[in-house]
Scaffold this motif. Structure first.
Motif, mmCIF file in Angstrom:
data_model
loop_
_atom_site.group_PDB
_atom_site.id
_atom_site.type_symbol
_atom_site.label_atom_id
_atom_site.label_comp_id
_atom_site.label_asym_id
_atom_site.label_seq_id
_atom_site.Cartn_x
_atom_site.Cartn_y
_atom_site.Cartn_z
ATOM 1 N N SER A 77 -11.135 -11.275 -29.937
ATOM 2 C CA SER A 77 -11.785 -11.204 -28.634
ATOM 3 C C SER A 77 -10.734 -11.130 -27.542
ATOM 4 C CB SER A 77 -12.668 -12.435 -28.397
ATOM 5 O OG SER A 77 -13.745 -12.475 -29.284
ATOM 6 N N SER B 191 -16.521 -3.558 -29.546
ATOM 7 C CA SER B 191 -17.682 -3.764 -28.689
ATOM 8 C C SER B 191 -17.210 -4.413 -27.396
ATOM 9 C CB SER B 191 -18.736 -4.632 -29.381
ATOM 10 O OG SER B 191 -18.204 -5.908 -29.701
ATOM 11 N N ARG B 192 -18.033 -4.338 -26.377
ATOM 12 C CA ARG B 192 -17.649 -4.948 -25.110
ATOM 13 C C ARG B 192 -18.881 -5.499 -24.417
ATOM 14 N NH1 ARG B 192 -15.097 -0.386 -21.331
ATOM 15 N NH2 ARG B 192 -15.723 -1.795 -19.636
ATOM 16 N N ASP B 193 -18.643 -6.510 -23.596
ATOM 17 C CA ASP B 193 -19.679 -7.112 -22.769
ATOM 18 C C ASP B 193 -19.197 -6.974 -21.331
ATOM 19 O OD1 ASP B 193 -21.309 -8.821 -21.259
ATOM 20 O OD2 ASP B 193 -21.612 -10.176 -22.947
ATOM 21 N N ASP B 194 -19.744 -6.039 -20.612
ATOM 22 C CA ASP B 194 -19.253 -5.760 -19.268
ATOM 23 C C ASP B 194 -19.608 -6.867 -18.289
ATOM 24 O OD1 ASP B 194 -19.885 -2.233 -19.698
ATOM 25 O OD2 ASP B 194 -18.039 -3.371 -19.977
ATOM 26 N N LYS C 259 -19.383 -9.975 -18.946
ATOM 27 C CA LYS C 259 -18.398 -11.035 -19.163
ATOM 28 C C LYS C 259 -16.974 -10.492 -19.177
ATOM 29 C CE LYS C 259 -21.603 -13.826 -21.907
ATOM 30 N NZ LYS C 259 -21.856 -14.472 -23.230
ATOM 31 N N THR D 15 -15.428 -8.728 -21.421
ATOM 32 C CA THR D 15 -14.803 -8.991 -22.710
ATOM 33 C C THR D 15 -14.870 -7.758 -23.596
ATOM 34 O OG1 THR D 15 -16.849 -9.808 -23.699
ATOM 35 C CG2 THR D 15 -15.437 -11.435 -22.621
#
Length: 122
Positions: free
Chosen positions: A21, A70-73, A75, A77
């Protein structure tokens, strides 16, 4: 000032899995592209995968379907799920970000984390 911090590295046996991560912190409006690179001492740094804000992804040939980015925009991350790891995957893995909008209309580019060690060994 934007900082990238990776986590999740470690020692794993061949055939095992790890999930890396990377969290970007600081003044961030958006991040265009987030990458994972890896580096083995004595070798060139190589791109593992990247993912754009629109969801476009690209993987290095050596990934062979084993890794998923994968990404969490929300957050800021990006993650890298690595399965069926091989000893050749041993390296320091780095997160990098490009096109980071730090205030509306102001961008920073080519930002890097400090790296996390992945060792695949029995």
């Amino acid at each position: 000032q934007v900082q990238l911090v990776e986590s999740g590295g470690g020692l794993v046996q061949p055939g095992g899995s790890l999930s890396l991560s990377c969290v970007a912190s600081g003044s961030i409006v958006s991040i265009d592209v987030m990458h994972w690179y890896r580096h083995v001492p004595g070798k060139e740094r190589e791109l593992v995968a990247f993912m754009s804000v629109g969801g476009f992804t690209r993987y290095a040939d050596f990934v062979k379907g084993r890794f998923t980015i994968s990404r969490d925009d929300a957050k800021h991350t990006v993650s890298l799920q690595m399965n069926n790891l091989e000893p050749e995957d041993t390296a320091v893995y780095y997160c990098a970000a490009g096109g980071v909008e730090v205030t509306p209309g102001q961008y920073e580019d080519d930002l890097w984390g400090q790296g996390t060690q992945v060792t695949v060994s029995s």
